[in-house]
Motif scaffolding. Structure first.
Motif, PDB file in Angstrom:
ATOM      1  N   VAL A 141       0.835  -1.198   0.000  1.00  0.00           N
ATOM      2  CA  VAL A 141       0.000   0.000   0.000  1.00  0.00           C
ATOM      3  C   VAL A 141       0.873   1.252   0.000  1.00  0.00           C
ATOM      4  CG1 VAL A 141      -1.711   1.332   1.275  1.00  0.00           C
ATOM      5  CG2 VAL A 141      -1.907  -1.156   1.164  1.00  0.00           C
ATOM      6  N   ILE A 142       0.602   2.155  -0.930  1.00  0.00           N
ATOM      7  CA  ILE A 142       1.227   3.477  -0.918  1.00  0.00           C
ATOM      8  C   ILE A 142       0.268   4.388  -0.169  1.00  0.00           C
ATOM      9  CG2 ILE A 142       1.985   5.439  -2.321  1.00  0.00           C
ATOM     10  CD1 ILE A 142       2.751   3.437  -4.491  1.00  0.00           C
ATOM     11  N   SER A 143       0.692   4.811   1.007  1.00  0.00           N
ATOM     12  CA  SER A 143      -0.226   5.523   1.884  1.00  0.00           C
ATOM     13  C   SER A 143       0.124   7.001   1.975  1.00  0.00           C
ATOM     14  CB  SER A 143      -0.209   4.905   3.287  1.00  0.00           C
ATOM     15  OG  SER A 143      -1.066   5.639   4.146  1.00  0.00           O
ATOM     16  N   PHE A 144      -0.849   7.834   1.632  1.00  0.00           N
ATOM     17  CA  PHE A 144      -0.769   9.273   1.879  1.00  0.00           C
ATOM     18  C   PHE A 144      -1.472   9.619   3.195  1.00  0.00           C
ATOM     19  CE2 PHE A 144      -1.053   8.977  -2.885  1.00  0.00           C
ATOM     20  CZ  PHE A 144       0.266   9.325  -3.142  1.00  0.00           C
ATOM     21  N   ALA A 195      -5.077  12.966 -10.903  1.00  0.00           N
ATOM     22  CA  ALA A 195      -5.598  11.938  -9.997  1.00  0.00           C
ATOM     23  C   ALA A 195      -6.992  12.266  -9.470  1.00  0.00           C
ATOM     24  CB  ALA A 195      -4.638  11.753  -8.820  1.00  0.00           C
ATOM     25  N   LEU A 196      -7.270  13.547  -9.224  1.00  0.00           N
ATOM     26  CA  LEU A 196      -8.536  13.924  -8.600  1.00  0.00           C
ATOM     27  C   LEU A 196      -9.555  14.325  -9.656  1.00  0.00           C
ATOM     28  CD1 LEU A 196      -7.304  16.002  -5.514  1.00  0.00           C
ATOM     29  CD2 LEU A 196      -7.716  13.536  -5.694  1.00  0.00           C
ATOM     30  N   PRO A 197     -10.846  14.213  -9.344  1.00  0.00           N
ATOM     31  CA  PRO A 197     -11.892  14.569 -10.311  1.00  0.00           C
ATOM     32  C   PRO A 197     -11.836  16.044 -10.686  1.00  0.00           C
ATOM     33  CG  PRO A 197     -12.798  13.350  -8.441  1.00  0.00           C
ATOM     34  CD  PRO A 197     -11.400  13.698  -8.075  1.00  0.00           C
ATOM     35  N   HIS A 250      -7.274  -0.494  -4.199  1.00  0.00           N
ATOM     36  CA  HIS A 250      -6.283  -0.206  -5.237  1.00  0.00           C
ATOM     37  C   HIS A 250      -4.891   0.013  -4.627  1.00  0.00           C
ATOM     38  CE1 HIS A 250      -9.929   0.492  -7.595  1.00  0.00           C
ATOM     39  NE2 HIS A 250      -9.180   0.527  -8.684  1.00  0.00           N
ATOM     40  N   ASP A 251      -4.720  -0.373  -3.362  1.00  0.00           N
ATOM     41  CA  ASP A 251      -3.425  -0.292  -2.666  1.00  0.00           C
ATOM     42  C   ASP A 251      -2.899   1.132  -2.570  1.00  0.00           C
ATOM     43  OD1 ASP A 251      -3.354  -3.022  -2.177  1.00  0.00           O
ATOM     44  OD2 ASP A 251      -2.293  -3.478  -4.042  1.00  0.00           O
ATOM     45  N   VAL A 252      -3.785   2.034  -2.230  1.00  0.00           N
ATOM     46  CA  VAL A 252      -3.416   3.419  -1.965  1.00  0.00           C
ATOM     47  C   VAL A 252      -4.384   3.946  -0.909  1.00  0.00           C
ATOM     48  CG1 VAL A 252      -4.880   4.392  -3.795  1.00  0.00           C
ATOM     49  CG2 VAL A 252      -2.830   5.636  -3.061  1.00  0.00           C
ATOM     50  N   ALA A 253      -3.979   4.974  -0.159  1.00  0.00           N
ATOM     51  CA  ALA A 253      -4.848   5.459   0.917  1.00  0.00           C
ATOM     52  C   ALA A 253      -4.597   6.937   1.184  1.00  0.00           C
ATOM     53  CB  ALA A 253      -4.618   4.656   2.199  1.00  0.00           C
ATOM     54  N   TYR A 254      -5.593   7.573   1.781  1.00  0.00           N
ATOM     55  CA  TYR A 254      -5.515   8.942   2.275  1.00  0.00           C
ATOM     56  C   TYR A 254      -6.318   8.987   3.566  1.00  0.00           C
ATOM     57  CZ  TYR A 254     -10.135   8.969   0.081  1.00  0.00           C
ATOM     58  OH  TYR A 254     -11.423   8.644  -0.274  1.00  0.00           O
ATOM     59  N   GLU A 308       7.330   6.730  -5.858  1.00  0.00           N
ATOM     60  CA  GLU A 308       6.193   6.067  -5.206  1.00  0.00           C
ATOM     61  C   GLU A 308       4.982   6.986  -5.167  1.00  0.00           C
ATOM     62  OE1 GLU A 308       8.413   3.070  -2.069  1.00  0.00           O
ATOM     63  OE2 GLU A 308       8.353   5.210  -1.618  1.00  0.00           O
ATOM     64  N   ILE A 309       5.205   8.268  -4.963  1.00  0.00           N
ATOM     65  CA  ILE A 309       4.091   9.222  -4.960  1.00  0.00           C
ATOM     66  C   ILE A 309       3.405   9.234  -6.315  1.00  0.00           C
ATOM     67  CG2 ILE A 309       3.548  11.696  -4.905  1.00  0.00           C
ATOM     68  CD1 ILE A 309       5.643  11.928  -2.639  1.00  0.00           C
ATOM     69  N   ARG A 310       4.189   9.242  -7.375  1.00  0.00           N
ATOM     70  CA  ARG A 310       3.583   9.246  -8.713  1.00  0.00           C
ATOM     71  C   ARG A 310       2.782   7.976  -8.958  1.00  0.00           C
ATOM     72  NH1 ARG A 310       8.160  12.684  -9.840  1.00  0.00           N
ATOM     73  NH2 ARG A 310       9.637  10.963  -9.909  1.00  0.00           N
ATOM     74  N   GLU A 311       3.290   6.831  -8.503  1.00  0.00           N
ATOM     75  CA  GLU A 311       2.538   5.586  -8.659  1.00  0.00           C
ATOM     76  C   GLU A 311       1.292   5.603  -7.788  1.00  0.00           C
ATOM     77  OE1 GLU A 311       1.111   1.762  -9.417  1.00  0.00           O
ATOM     78  OE2 GLU A 311       2.371   3.136 -10.578  1.00  0.00           O
ATOM     79  N   GLY A 312       1.410   6.153  -6.556  1.00  0.00           N
ATOM     80  CA  GLY A 312       0.244   6.243  -5.686  1.00  0.00           C
ATOM     81  C   GLY A 312      -0.849   7.106  -6.283  1.00  0.00           C
ATOM     82  N   LEU A 313      -0.470   8.189  -6.931  1.00  0.00           N
ATOM     83  CA  LEU A 313      -1.461   9.050  -7.580  1.00  0.00           C
ATOM     84  C   LEU A 313      -2.097   8.355  -8.776  1.00  0.00           C
ATOM     85  CD1 LEU A 313       0.412  12.474  -7.396  1.00  0.00           C
ATOM     86  CD2 LEU A 313      -1.660  11.817  -6.135  1.00  0.00           C
ATOM     87  N   ARG A 314      -1.318   7.549  -9.492  1.00  0.00           N
ATOM     88  CA  ARG A 314      -1.913   6.783 -10.597  1.00  0.00           C
ATOM     89  C   ARG A 314      -2.981   5.835 -10.068  1.00  0.00           C
ATOM     90  NH1 ARG A 314      -2.242   2.173 -12.668  1.00  0.00           N
ATOM     91  NH2 ARG A 314      -0.916   1.215 -11.069  1.00  0.00           N
ATOM     92  N   ARG A 315      -2.688   5.157  -8.952  1.00  0.00           N
ATOM     93  CA  ARG A 315      -3.652   4.253  -8.344  1.00  0.00           C
ATOM     94  C   ARG A 315      -4.865   5.027  -7.825  1.00  0.00           C
ATOM     95  NH1 ARG A 315       0.334   0.513  -4.488  1.00  0.00           N
ATOM     96  NH2 ARG A 315       1.814  -0.089  -6.133  1.00  0.00           N
ATOM     97  N   LEU A 316      -4.621   6.178  -7.199  1.00  0.00           N
ATOM     98  CA  LEU A 316      -5.734   6.975  -6.678  1.00  0.00           C
ATOM     99  C   LEU A 316      -6.646   7.423  -7.796  1.00  0.00           C
ATOM    100  CD1 LEU A 316      -7.081   8.426  -4.301  1.00  0.00           C
ATOM    101  CD2 LEU A 316      -5.477  10.323  -4.634  1.00  0.00           C
TER     102      LEU A 316
END
Length: 404
Positions: free
Chosen positions: A43-46, A324-326, A360-364, A391-399
Motif C-alpha cells: 500500500v502506498i499511503s498518503f 488523480a482527482l476529479p 487499489h493499494d493506496v490510501a488517504y 512512489e508518490i507518482r505511482e500512488g497518484l496513478r492508483r488513486l
C-alpha cells in the motif's frame, strides 16, 4: 470417618462498574485505524504523517546513545527530575531565543512528545464544561484530548489563510472560553500558515478578553520556501498567556517521543505536577542522547537534507493531483510541513470512497473527522513525506484509477 470437603457455592458475579464517561464519549483516532488498515507493504499511503525513515540520522543518534551510555551510564539509566535534562532544556531555550522568543532553561518542561504537553495543559487548565476554541479543521489528537477533559469545543471560522481574527474576537466575547488551541505554521491537517497580522490579532484578542493561547509548533522547522513567521507567543498581548509546544519527532525521529513545553511560570508548575502524576519524567537516556546529538551533530545540515527531500516530494504530489482527482477538485500549496489539503467537488464523499480506494493499494485520510463543526465530506488530507517521488507518482496513478 473423615469429613468430605464440598466445593463452596459461587454466586453469580456482579458486573464490574462501567467506564468513565470520558472514555465512552471519546472515539479512537481514525488516522491510527487507517494506518492499521494500510499496514500492508504494497500500500502506498498518503494517510499517516510518518517522517521518511530513510532520512533519520540513525548513525548520528547511535553515536549519541553510545557516548552517553559509555560516559555516564549510572546517570542516564537512573530516574531523573520531572522538569527534564538540564542540558536538553538549555538547548531548547537557546534555540527558542534564536527564533525571537527569549527563553531560559527554567522556562522549559521536557515532555514525552509534544502531545503529552497538550494533555498536561488540558489537565492543568480545563474543568468539565469549560469552553475551548479550535481551528476548523483541527488536529485530531487535540480533539481527543479536549473530549477526555470534558471540554466544550467550539470551532472558529476560517478561510484559506486560517482562522478569522474578527470571528475569533466575536466568539471569545460571546463564549468566554478558557483557551484557544492553534497550529499556526503548516497546520495539521491543512498545511496552512497563519499570516503575521493574524498572529498579532490573536495576541490582542487574548489580552483584551482574558484567554490562554496554546500554540503547537511541531512542523515549523520543515520550511521549504519563504521566510519564517514569528511565533504567536512573541506578539504583544500573547507573551504572558501563551503555552508553546515543540517536538523533536519531525526534526529527529518520532520514536524518541520527545517534546517540550514553554509556558508562564504558574502554568508550567501546574504542568510539572500533572506530569509527576502521569509518568514521573520522560526517558532519561533518550533526553541525554538527544542533548548530546544536538550539541555535537550538524542539525542544520540534517534539516537541510530533510526539507530538500520533502520539497521534492511535495512537488511530486502537487504535480500529479490534477490527473488523480476529479475535475473541479481544489487543493493548496503548503510552503512546508507534511500535508496537502484537498477538496473533492460536490457529490463526492471521501469517507465513503476510502474502502474502494484501499482496494487499489493506496490510501488517504478523509477530512471529515478533523472538523469540530459541520464537516466537508469531500475533504481529504494527503501526506507527502513518507514515500519517494516515484512512489508518490505511482500512488497518484492508483488513486486516479480508484476515483474514476
Amino acid at each position: 470417618m473423615p469429613e468430605t470437603a464440598t466445593a463452596p457455592t459461587v454466586a453469580t458475579a456482579a458486573p464490574v462498574p462501567g467506564l468513565a464517561g470520558r472514555a465512552s464519549r471519546t472515539g479512537a483516532s481514525p488516522v491510527r485505524e487507517i494506518l492499521a488498515l494500510t499496514a500492508r507493504p504494497e500500500v502506498i499511503s498518503f494517510a499517516g504523517g510518518l517522517p521518511a525513515p530513510e532520512l533519520f540520522d540513525a548513525a548520528g543518534m547511535a553515536d549519541a546513545f553510545g557516548r552517553v551510555l559509555a560516559d555516564r551510564p549510572q546517570q542516564v539509566l537512573q530516574y531523573s527530575t520531572t522538569e527534564g535534562d538540564p542540558a536538553l532544556r538549555g538547548i531548547v531555550a537557546e534555540r527558542a531565543t534564536g527564533r525571537g522568543l527569549p527563553t531560559d532553561a527554567d522556562d522549559v518542561l521536557v515532555t514525552t512528545g509534544s502531545q503529552q504537553g497538550l494533555t498536561l495543559l488540558s489537565t492543568a487548565l480545563l474543568e468539565p464544561g469549560d469552553t475551548v476554541l479550535v481551528e476548523d479543521p483541527c488536529y485530531l489528537a487535540a480533539l481527543q484530548i479536549f473530549s477526555f477533559a470534558g471540554a466544550r469545543v467550539v470551532p472558529v471560522p476560517r478561510d484559506d489563510d486560517g482562522l478569522d481574527p474578527q470571528a475569533l474576537d466575536e466568539i471569545v466575547a460571546r463564549e468566554r472560553p478558557k483557551l484557544l488551541y492553534t497550529v499556526p505554521t503548516f497546520q495539521n491537517p491543512t498545511g496552512r500558515t497563519l499570516p503575521v497580522e493574524r498572529r498579532a490579532a490573536i495576541g490582542a484578542v487574548a489580552a483584551r478578553h482574558g484567554l490562554w493561547i496554546v500554540e503547537d509548533d511541531p512542523y515549523g522547522e520543515l520550511r521549504f520556501e519563504g521566510e519564517p513567521v514569528p511565533w504567536v507567543a512573541t506578539f504583544p498581548g500573547a507573551e504572558d498567556r501563551t503555552a508553546l509546544l515543540g517536538s523533536f519527532s519531525k526534526v529527529l525521529a518520532p520514536g524518541l517521543r520527545l517534546g517540550w513545553l514553554r509556558a508562564p511560570a504558574v502554568l508550567r508548575r501546574a504542568c510539572v505536577i500533572a506530569k509527576q502524576a502521569a509518568d514521573l519524567h520522560t526517558s532519561t537516556v533518550d533526553q541525554a542522547a538527544t542533548a548530546y546529538y544536538l550539541a555535537h551533530a550538524d542539525l542544520a545540515g540534517h534539516l537541510e537534507r530533510v526539507t530538500a527531500a520533502y520539497r521534492e516530494r511535495r512537488d511530486a504530489l502537487l504535480a500529479g493531483l490534477g490527473d488523480a482527482l476529479p475535475a473541479g477538485s481544489r487543493w493548496n500549496r503548503p510552503a512546508g510541513g507534511m500535508f496537502v489539503w484537498a477538496q473533492l467537488p460536490a457529490g463526492y464523499d471521501a469517507t465513503e470512497l476510502l474502502p474502494s480506494v484501499v482496494e487499489h493499494d493506496v490510501a488517504y485520510v478523509p477530512g471529515a473527522p478533523f472538523f469540530a463543526g459541520p464537516a466537508d465530506a469531500g475533504a481529504m488530507r494527503l501526506s507527502f513525506v513518507t514515500h519517494s517521488p516515484e512512489e508518490i507518482r505511482e500512488g497518484l496513478r492508483r488513486l486516479g484509477a480508484a476515483l474514476r
